[in-house]
Design a protein around this motif. Structure first.
Motif, PDB file in Angstrom:
ATOM      1  N   LYS A  77     -26.613   4.746   1.120  1.00 37.90           N
ATOM      2  CA  LYS A  77     -25.217   4.494   0.703  1.00 37.90           C
ATOM      3  C   LYS A  77     -25.044   4.551  -0.819  1.00 37.90           C
ATOM      4  CE  LYS A  77     -23.503   1.939   4.690  1.00 37.90           C
ATOM      5  NZ  LYS A  77     -23.032   3.138   5.395  1.00 37.90           N
ATOM      6  N   LEU A  78     -25.428   5.688  -1.381  1.00 39.92           N
ATOM      7  CA  LEU A  78     -25.237   5.890  -2.824  1.00 39.92           C
ATOM      8  C   LEU A  78     -24.053   6.829  -3.031  1.00 39.92           C
ATOM      9  CD1 LEU A  78     -28.956   6.472  -3.899  1.00 39.92           C
ATOM     10  CD2 LEU A  78     -27.633   4.364  -4.117  1.00 39.92           C
ATOM     11  N   LEU A  79     -23.402   6.690  -4.163  1.00 37.72           N
ATOM     12  CA  LEU A  79     -22.278   7.587  -4.478  1.00 37.72           C
ATOM     13  C   LEU A  79     -22.826   8.823  -5.176  1.00 37.72           C
ATOM     14  CD1 LEU A  79     -19.747   4.900  -5.709  1.00 37.72           C
ATOM     15  CD2 LEU A  79     -19.608   6.227  -3.601  1.00 37.72           C
ATOM     16  N   ASN A  91     -21.392  11.261  -6.592  1.00 34.60           N
ATOM     17  CA  ASN A  91     -20.734  11.741  -7.826  1.00 34.60           C
ATOM     18  C   ASN A  91     -20.956  10.791  -9.002  1.00 34.60           C
ATOM     19  OD1 ASN A  91     -19.135   9.688  -6.827  1.00 34.60           O
ATOM     20  ND2 ASN A  91     -17.201  10.682  -7.342  1.00 34.60           N
ATOM     21  N   LYS A  92     -21.763   9.760  -8.756  1.00 35.73           N
ATOM     22  CA  LYS A  92     -22.089   8.838  -9.858  1.00 35.73           C
ATOM     23  C   LYS A  92     -23.586   8.927 -10.142  1.00 35.73           C
ATOM     24  CE  LYS A  92     -18.298   5.587  -9.366  1.00 35.73           C
ATOM     25  NZ  LYS A  92     -17.502   6.032 -10.536  1.00 35.73           N
ATOM     26  N   SER A  93     -23.938   8.755 -11.405  1.00 33.83           N
ATOM     27  CA  SER A  93     -25.350   8.857 -11.781  1.00 33.83           C
ATOM     28  C   SER A  93     -26.123   7.660 -11.235  1.00 33.83           C
ATOM     29  CB  SER A  93     -25.475   8.905 -13.302  1.00 33.83           C
ATOM     30  OG  SER A  93     -25.129   7.645 -13.836  1.00 33.83           O
ATOM     31  N   GLU A 141     -25.039   4.608 -12.994  1.00 38.01           N
ATOM     32  CA  GLU A 141     -23.706   4.115 -12.578  1.00 38.01           C
ATOM     33  C   GLU A 141     -23.752   3.465 -11.200  1.00 38.01           C
ATOM     34  OE1 GLU A 141     -20.781   7.225 -14.919  1.00 38.01           O
ATOM     35  OE2 GLU A 141     -21.822   7.883 -13.112  1.00 38.01           O
ATOM     36  N   LEU A 164     -22.820  -0.674 -10.688  1.00 41.61           N
ATOM     37  CA  LEU A 164     -21.685  -1.162  -9.890  1.00 41.61           C
ATOM     38  C   LEU A 164     -21.808  -2.655  -9.555  1.00 41.61           C
ATOM     39  CD1 LEU A 164     -20.780   1.467  -7.135  1.00 41.61           C
ATOM     40  CD2 LEU A 164     -19.353   0.622  -8.989  1.00 41.61           C
ATOM     41  N   TYR A 181     -28.326  12.498 -10.732  1.00 39.52           N
ATOM     42  CA  TYR A 181     -27.410  12.134  -9.634  1.00 39.52           C
ATOM     43  C   TYR A 181     -28.196  12.066  -8.322  1.00 39.52           C
ATOM     44  CZ  TYR A 181     -23.565  12.546 -12.859  1.00 39.52           C
ATOM     45  OH  TYR A 181     -22.716  12.324 -13.913  1.00 39.52           O
ATOM     46  N   ARG A 196     -29.968  -1.283  -6.884  1.00 45.32           N
ATOM     47  CA  ARG A 196     -28.582  -1.742  -6.819  1.00 45.32           C
ATOM     48  C   ARG A 196     -28.485  -3.090  -6.106  1.00 45.32           C
ATOM     49  NH1 ARG A 196     -24.924   1.891  -3.333  1.00 45.32           N
ATOM     50  NH2 ARG A 196     -26.000   0.702  -1.720  1.00 45.32           N
ATOM     51  N   GLN A 222     -14.662  11.909 -13.411  1.00 40.99           N
ATOM     52  CA  GLN A 222     -15.495  12.368 -12.295  1.00 40.99           C
ATOM     53  C   GLN A 222     -14.704  13.055 -11.193  1.00 40.99           C
ATOM     54  OE1 GLN A 222     -17.585   8.760 -11.579  1.00 40.99           O
ATOM     55  NE2 GLN A 222     -19.336   9.378 -12.801  1.00 40.99           N
ATOM     56  N   ASN A 223     -13.428  12.668 -11.035  1.00 40.49           N
ATOM     57  CA  ASN A 223     -12.598  13.286  -9.991  1.00 40.49           C
ATOM     58  C   ASN A 223     -11.475  14.091 -10.638  1.00 40.49           C
ATOM     59  OD1 ASN A 223     -13.924  11.828  -7.696  1.00 40.49           O
ATOM     60  ND2 ASN A 223     -13.082  10.075  -8.766  1.00 40.49           N
ATOM     61  N   GLU A 251     -15.696   6.045   0.913  1.00 38.51           N
ATOM     62  CA  GLU A 251     -17.095   5.637   0.813  1.00 38.51           C
ATOM     63  C   GLU A 251     -17.304   4.736  -0.404  1.00 38.51           C
ATOM     64  OE1 GLU A 251     -19.782   8.805   0.034  1.00 38.51           O
ATOM     65  OE2 GLU A 251     -21.501   7.741   0.834  1.00 38.51           O
ATOM     66  N   GLU A 252     -16.664   5.142  -1.479  1.00 36.19           N
ATOM     67  CA  GLU A 252     -16.771   4.379  -2.721  1.00 36.19           C
ATOM     68  C   GLU A 252     -16.188   2.967  -2.529  1.00 36.19           C
ATOM     69  OE1 GLU A 252     -15.016   6.411  -6.029  1.00 36.19           O
ATOM     70  OE2 GLU A 252     -15.048   4.608  -7.257  1.00 36.19           O
ATOM     71  N   ILE A 293     -18.625   0.831  -0.568  1.00 37.91           N
ATOM     72  CA  ILE A 293     -19.761   0.364  -1.369  1.00 37.91           C
ATOM     73  C   ILE A 293     -19.324  -0.737  -2.344  1.00 37.91           C
ATOM     74  CG2 ILE A 293     -21.446   1.079  -3.130  1.00 37.91           C
ATOM     75  CD1 ILE A 293     -21.562   3.774  -1.537  1.00 37.91           C
ATOM     76  N   LEU A 294     -18.155  -0.551  -2.919  1.00 32.06           N
ATOM     77  CA  LEU A 294     -17.656  -1.583  -3.844  1.00 32.06           C
ATOM     78  C   LEU A 294     -17.488  -2.919  -3.125  1.00 32.06           C
ATOM     79  CD1 LEU A 294     -15.048   0.399  -5.961  1.00 32.06           C
ATOM     80  CD2 LEU A 294     -16.986  -0.875  -6.844  1.00 32.06           C
ATOM     81  N   LEU A 349     -19.118  -3.848  -0.565  1.00 35.01           N
ATOM     82  CA  LEU A 349     -20.463  -4.305  -0.210  1.00 35.01           C
ATOM     83  C   LEU A 349     -21.139  -5.053  -1.359  1.00 35.01           C
ATOM     84  CD1 LEU A 349     -22.377  -3.729   2.273  1.00 35.01           C
ATOM     85  CD2 LEU A 349     -23.438  -2.010   0.828  1.00 35.01           C
ATOM     86  N   VAL A 350     -20.900  -4.599  -2.586  1.00 37.59           N
ATOM     87  CA  VAL A 350     -21.568  -5.241  -3.720  1.00 37.59           C
ATOM     88  C   VAL A 350     -20.755  -6.420  -4.266  1.00 37.59           C
ATOM     89  CG1 VAL A 350     -22.889  -3.203  -4.390  1.00 37.59           C
ATOM     90  CG2 VAL A 350     -20.657  -3.598  -5.415  1.00 37.59           C
ATOM     91  N   PHE A 398     -10.423  -5.842  -8.371  1.00 36.31           N
ATOM     92  CA  PHE A 398     -11.387  -4.983  -9.057  1.00 36.31           C
ATOM     93  C   PHE A 398     -11.362  -3.569  -8.459  1.00 36.31           C
ATOM     94  CE2 PHE A 398     -15.498  -3.042  -9.766  1.00 36.31           C
ATOM     95  CZ  PHE A 398     -15.788  -3.375 -11.086  1.00 36.31           C
TER      96      PHE A 398
END
Lengths: 226, 294
Positions: A96-98, A100-102, A105, A109, A141, A157, B16-17, B201-202, B205-206, B208-209, B215
């Motif tokens: 579950k990594l993004l 488009n983010k390094s 990054e 998070l 990435y 993470r 990024q987008n 998806e983002e 994950i946000l 989840l953390v 935010f």
């Protein structure tokens, strides 16, 4: 108030049923002490993932009570859920990594949500990435990394905000033998530093020669294996 | 959590987008462009018709045998009437001189005619005449019934044609405007929804953390604000550029001679930008509601 004797995770008569009538957990009672390493095993579909999801409140039990680090999840309001999740680091089989983010990054998070300053975030992320052996790849990435490396990013993470509990859901499921050994080494290191780890796996080789309790989830009940 | 972090995340997301962000902004621009262009046309059409209709008024002819001391009372009553912008008294002599200048070379027709043979009259200018055609008709009929009045003229025949045209234009403009606005809101809301969906998806994950809803939403709302602001400002800017480009060309036009070809007033375009920005923010809030359920 949590005392030294109070379990950090407690399941009290927990049942979980999915509609229409699929019983996954039936009257489960379980206690995990602070700093324990616990392996949760069982066949695919036995409910290992469900048990973990109940712990970070991705799901609610049908009945019973779950207490995590002093928080009663049944009475937890929606606005308090993020604060529960900051106490738990979760590692998944599919990382579950993004993409488009390094790497940096992705790991950052977990600290950004805490409102930490940029410099603090940078310092801690670099430390953790060095710790998992990926300090030199922080600007890459996820698609540029191997499966083992991606899982190590996922672990970084999960632990970068130093949560007292780590939940790992089949974290080595997609890895070869060598990468699996690397991940297991990291998990033992984290446990040695005081983290409580609940490690779900169906691969018995992972816990055969390892310290820690082994619990088996079968027919909706939890049995102690060792 | 500080605004600083939210803005940093928002700008990082934009970077990024960039593709999706650009497409959403273009969609906002295009949707608004049609609306602003239509409004610009209507605004100038209204000015054109308003100018054209300024000469549209009522002429009230008084009875020839009316006692001169009654004239000020009629003048005062006319001035007080609702919708009447101004009242001008035209004496029989003034009317005669006007007729003389109208006849020009044919003025000898009036030989032997006394300057006071025409009746005294009042010329009424009606406020926003063309947009009150029914009112003109009502006023004229009411004044015609007064005992001091001999006849009332208000260009009945072409007034009725204008009335029908004005009515149709109003209907078309109103219906078109509403449809365009609705379609713009729908397109913008759908695009934002797709953007949020693409980043599901983002969001997962946000959550989840341990990210709080504010935010997670913060950067999306900042992005929506920028998309709305930039998108709508571009639309207004393009129409303004079109206006400045075409103004010199139309300056010499026979059709527009003597008329003002103007850009939309800031009291129109500023709220359009504001409402669009707000719509983008509200649209994002609604689109995210489903994904933020814990």
């Amino acid at each position: 108030m949590l005392t030294a004797e109070t379990p950090i995770i407690s399941f009290q008569g927990v049942s979980k049923k999915y509609p229409p009538n699929h019983l996954v957990m039936s009257d489960v009672n379980l206690e995990i002490e602070k700093g324990e390493l616990v392996f949760l095993t069982g066949q695919s579909g036995a409910g290992k993932t469900t048990l973990l999801r109940l712990l970070f409140r991705a799901e609610l039990p049908t009945s019973g009570k779950i207490i995590v680090d002093g928080m009663d999840l049944s009475s937890l309001s929606r606005s308090q859920v993020p604060y529960l999740r900051r106490k738990i680091g979760v590692i998944f089989q599919d990382f579950k990594l993004l993409s488009n983010k390094s790497v940096f990054e992705n790991v950052a998070l977990s600290l950004e949500v805490l409102g930490l300053r940029k410099e603090q975030v940078k310092k801690r992320v670099c430390q953790v990435l060095e710790g998992v052996g990926l300090g030199h790849k922080m600007h890459q990435y996820p698609p540029q990394l191997s499966g083992g490396e991606q899982q190590r990013v996922s672990i970084a993470r999960a632990v970068v905000n130093r949560p007292p509990i780590i939940l790992a859901d089949e974290p080595t499921g997609n890895l070869d033998k060598l990468r699996t050994a690397e991940v297991m080494l990291l998990m033992h290191e984290l446990n040695a530093r005081g983290a409580t780890i609940l490690f779900a796996t169906h691969d018995e080789r992972l816990y055969q020669d390892s310290p820690g309790r082994v619990l088996r989830l079968e027919s909706g009940k939890v049995e102690v294996v060792s | 959590m500080t605004l600083n972090i939210l803005f940093r995340r928002a700008f990082s997301d934009i970077k990024q987008n960039a593709g999706t962000q650009t497409v959403t902004t273009i969609v906002v621009t295009l949707s608004l462009l049609i609306f602003v262009f239509f409004s610009f046309l209507y605004f100038n059409l209204e000015r054109f018709v308003g100018h054209f209709g300024r000469e549209l008024g009522i002429v009230v002819y008084l009875k020839k045998d009316l006692a001169p001391d009654r004239i000020p009372a009629v003048f005062a009553t006319l001035q007080k009437m609702e919708g009447v912008k101004s009242v001008t008294y035209v004496s029989p002599e003034e009317a005669y001189y006007r007729l003389e200048s109208y006849l020009k070379d044919e003025v000898n027709i009036l030989d032997g005619v006394e300057p006071g043979f025409l009746p005294p009259s009042f010329e009424l200018e009606i406020d926003r005449a063309l947009f009150q055609l029914t009112r003109i008709k009502e006023l004229a009929e009411k004044i015609a019934r007064w005992p001091e009045v001999d006849k009332v003229q208000y260009g009945q025949e072409w007034l009725h044609r204008l009335e029908a045209f004005s009515h149709l234009t109003k209907m078309v403009v109103a219906a078109g405007g509403v449809l365009l606005l609705l379609s713009a809101v729908f397109v913008v809301a759908s695009t934002i929804k797709l953007t949020v969906y693409a980043r599901q998806e983002e969001l997962e994950i946000l959550r989840l953390v341990g990210a709080t809803n504010s935010f997670i939403q913060g950067p999306f709302l900042i992005e929506a604000l920028l998309q709305g602001l930039i998108g709508s400002s571009l639309a207004v800017g393009i129409i303004y550029a079109m206006y400045t480009y075409t103004k010199p060309m139309l300056a010499g036009s026979q059709l527009l001679r003597g008329l003002d070809y103007q850009f939309l007033p800031y009291t129109f375009w500023a709220p359009v930008i504001g409402v669009t920005t707000l719509a983008c923010i509200v649209g994002t809030l609604f689109s995210m509601r489903r994904f933020l359920k814990l």
